[in-house]
Enzyme design. Structure first.
Site, mmCIF file in Angstrom:
data_model
loop_
_atom_site.group_PDB
_atom_site.id
_atom_site.type_symbol
_atom_site.label_atom_id
_atom_site.label_comp_id
_atom_site.label_asym_id
_atom_site.label_seq_id
_atom_site.Cartn_x
_atom_site.Cartn_y
_atom_site.Cartn_z
ATOM 1 N N SER A 1 0.798 -1.223 0.000
ATOM 2 C CA SER A 1 0.000 0.000 0.000
ATOM 3 C C SER A 1 0.830 1.272 0.000
ATOM 4 O O SER A 1 0.519 2.219 -0.718
ATOM 5 C CB SER A 1 -0.944 0.004 1.199
ATOM 6 N N GLN B 1 7.249 -0.521 -1.521
ATOM 7 C CA GLN B 1 7.535 -1.752 -2.240
ATOM 8 C C GLN B 1 8.851 -2.329 -1.724
ATOM 9 O O GLN B 1 9.681 -1.617 -1.163
ATOM 10 C CB GLN B 1 7.569 -1.530 -3.740
ATOM 11 N N VAL B 2 9.021 -3.632 -1.937
ATOM 12 C CA VAL B 2 10.142 -4.360 -1.348
ATOM 13 C C VAL B 2 11.058 -4.889 -2.441
ATOM 14 O O VAL B 2 10.591 -5.488 -3.418
ATOM 15 C CB VAL B 2 9.637 -5.529 -0.474
ATOM 16 N N LYS C 1 12.563 -2.278 2.072
ATOM 17 C CA LYS C 1 11.238 -1.684 1.871
ATOM 18 C C LYS C 1 11.387 -0.180 1.678
ATOM 19 O O LYS C 1 11.962 0.517 2.525
ATOM 20 C CB LYS C 1 10.305 -1.986 3.057
ATOM 21 N N ASP D 1 -2.484 -6.044 11.569
ATOM 22 C CA ASP D 1 -2.778 -6.067 10.127
ATOM 23 C C ASP D 1 -2.716 -7.501 9.606
ATOM 24 O O ASP D 1 -1.885 -7.837 8.762
ATOM 25 C CB ASP D 1 -1.770 -5.185 9.381
#
Length: 465
Positions: free
Chosen positions: A137, A140-141, A155, A284
């Site tokens: 969200s 990005q990794v 990340k 989460d």
């Protein structure tokens, strides 16, 4: 297709993309009306409208990333509650949403790394994969090899993520009713409000690093749970040890029953034990944040959303669960429910009706074993929208200090039903739920106290040390 230059964050551009959602729905609904007049079955037309609406919603959410993407991930766990004839078309789209999003171009990634790690950032790595391994969200990794030889996950926060998130939530609040088309019974506005309240914490990678390392230390050497250590952190870059394994979304779609049961049991164990062992609740629990490792352990990722529970789970929950299991009067905890804000002043609730309302929710931990299933969750969703249950539900209040606990409970249940896991869940609940075995006064429990972001980063996590 030309690569996206940056996270779409201009208010006009993002609003225009979100505005296509209700317009597209209106067009499809009008088309469906014409088809019904033409003699096509209403159920088939409705199914087509829902399927196309879902496809457009998740395509737009994925392109926008930010808050829109996070909302889609949060909603995706409720896929298990959809009617059987509609669940199939959504599943592939939801899984894609949980695992990936359109990546940023390399030049944007390099710019963030140079700004946060310095112009010589490449010297910190012996290998760095330009293609992202995952996109979520707000970041990005990338997979890389750190200077000490360890494989790491890098990340990188999307530039402009903060402004994008705030704008997304403002716009999504205006079109929240749209989601009722494909998620009947799910109240989206409270979800938006809760996500907005956690915005600043999820953008704070240093705060996330503290939470992740706290979990990693608490579960170091654990035979069932694995949390990667933090290697380094800056404002927009978080580097942690790399984790392989099978994503839970893959277990949901293709896993054996043994894998499903194992993953479900360990998920429950991790979520319930976190407050007692780490003083934190992972808040989460969507499938993209978990991996089933080759050695059978459950790997846990993404600690941007946590609830600080230094005293463990609130004992009131355990006492309430015990009374519901025993079928006894809830009057002993009525005062505590009022003190902690579940019953507002002037609101009178029949305790027997409340016990009946809560009983099905306590079902998974009543017997020694329980099988979660989509059918069970659909029945629960139907029951909760029954006028009698809905009326009682409206009389109850959810105190702010319990918001994330409620989020984890509902989201975790959704994941367990997607897994269709079976196991001895009662033993896990009794082991980690304070208050269940208490024999003392029912009013002695404390309200959960969420700590603020006052923790200091360990020296080892501070860049340049």
């Amino acid at each position: 297709m030309e690569a996206v230059n940056d996270l779409p964050r201009r208010a006009i551009t993002r609003t225009a993309k979100l505005a296509t959602l209700p317009v597209g729905l209106a067009g499809r609904t009008a088309l469906g009306f014409g088809k019904r007049i033409g003699g096509r079955p209403a159920e088939l037309v409705a199914q087509e409208i829902q399927q196309r609406t879902a496809e457009q919603i998740f395509r737009v959410l994925g392109e926008l990333k930010g808050g829109a993407m996070k909302l889609g991930q949060a909603l995706s766990i409720f896929e298990a509650a959809l009617p059987p004839e509609l669940a199939g078309p959504y599943r592939a789209t939801l899984t894609r949403l949980q695992e990936s999003a359109p990546p940023l171009p390399s030049r944007t990634v390099y710019r963030v790394l140079a700004e946060d790690l310095g112009p010589d950032w490449r010297e910190r790595f012996t290998e760095f994969e330009d293609k992202p391994a995952a996109a979520a969200s707000i970041g990005q990794v990338h997979k890389a090899r750190w200077e000490d030889g360890r494989m790491v996950a890098v990340k990188i926060q999307y530039p402009g993520a903060g402004r994008a998130l705030l704008n997304d939530f403002t716009q999504l609040s205006r079109v929240a009713r749209l989601f009722a088309v494909f998620m009947p019974g799910v109240e989206v506005k409270p979800l938006l409000d809760e996500l907005r309240a956690r915005l600043s914490e999820e953008l704070d990678y240093k705060l996330e690093a503290v939470a992740q390392q706290t979990f990693a230390d608490a579960y170091a050497g654990d035979p069932d749970i694995d949390v990667p250590n933090v290697v380094e952190v800056t404002d927009h870059v978080l580097i942690t040890e790399w984790m392989d394994g099978t994503p839970l979304s893959k277990i949901i779609s293709d896993g054996s029953q043994e894998e499903r049961d194992r993953a479900g049991l360990l998920l429950v164990r991790f979520l319930f034990s976190g407050p007692a062992r780490a003083g934190l609740l992972h808040a989460d629990p969507h499938p993209g944040n978990f991996r089933l490792l080759a050695d059978g352990r459950l790997g846990v990722l993404d600690f941007g959303a946590v609830d600080r529970l230094p005293g463990g789970m609130p004992p009131l929950m355990g006492r309430l669960l015990r009374l519901v299991h025993d079928g006894t009067d809830l009057t002993p905890v009525e005062q505590e429910l009022r003190e902690q804000g579940f019953l507002r002043p002037g609101v009178s609730v029949d305790m027997e009706a409340l016990r009946a309302f809560l009983a099905p929710m306590a079902e998974p931990s009543r017997g020694e074993r329980f099988k979660f299933s989509r059918d069970w969750l659909r029945n629960e969703a139907t029951r909760m929208t029954d006028p009698r249950s809905a009326n009682l539900g409206r009389q109850l209040n959810l105190p702010p200090s319990y918001l994330l606990i409620h989020r984890v409970s509902t989201a975790g249940t959704g994941v367990l039903c997607q897994l269709e896991a079976e196991g001895p869940f009662r033993a896990e609940v009794l082991r980690w739920m304070p208050g269940y075995l208490d024999t003392g006064d029912a009013g002695s429990g404390a309200e959960p106290t969420g700590g603020g972001p006052d923790d200091l980063l360990p020296d080892a996590l501070t860049p340049g040390r």
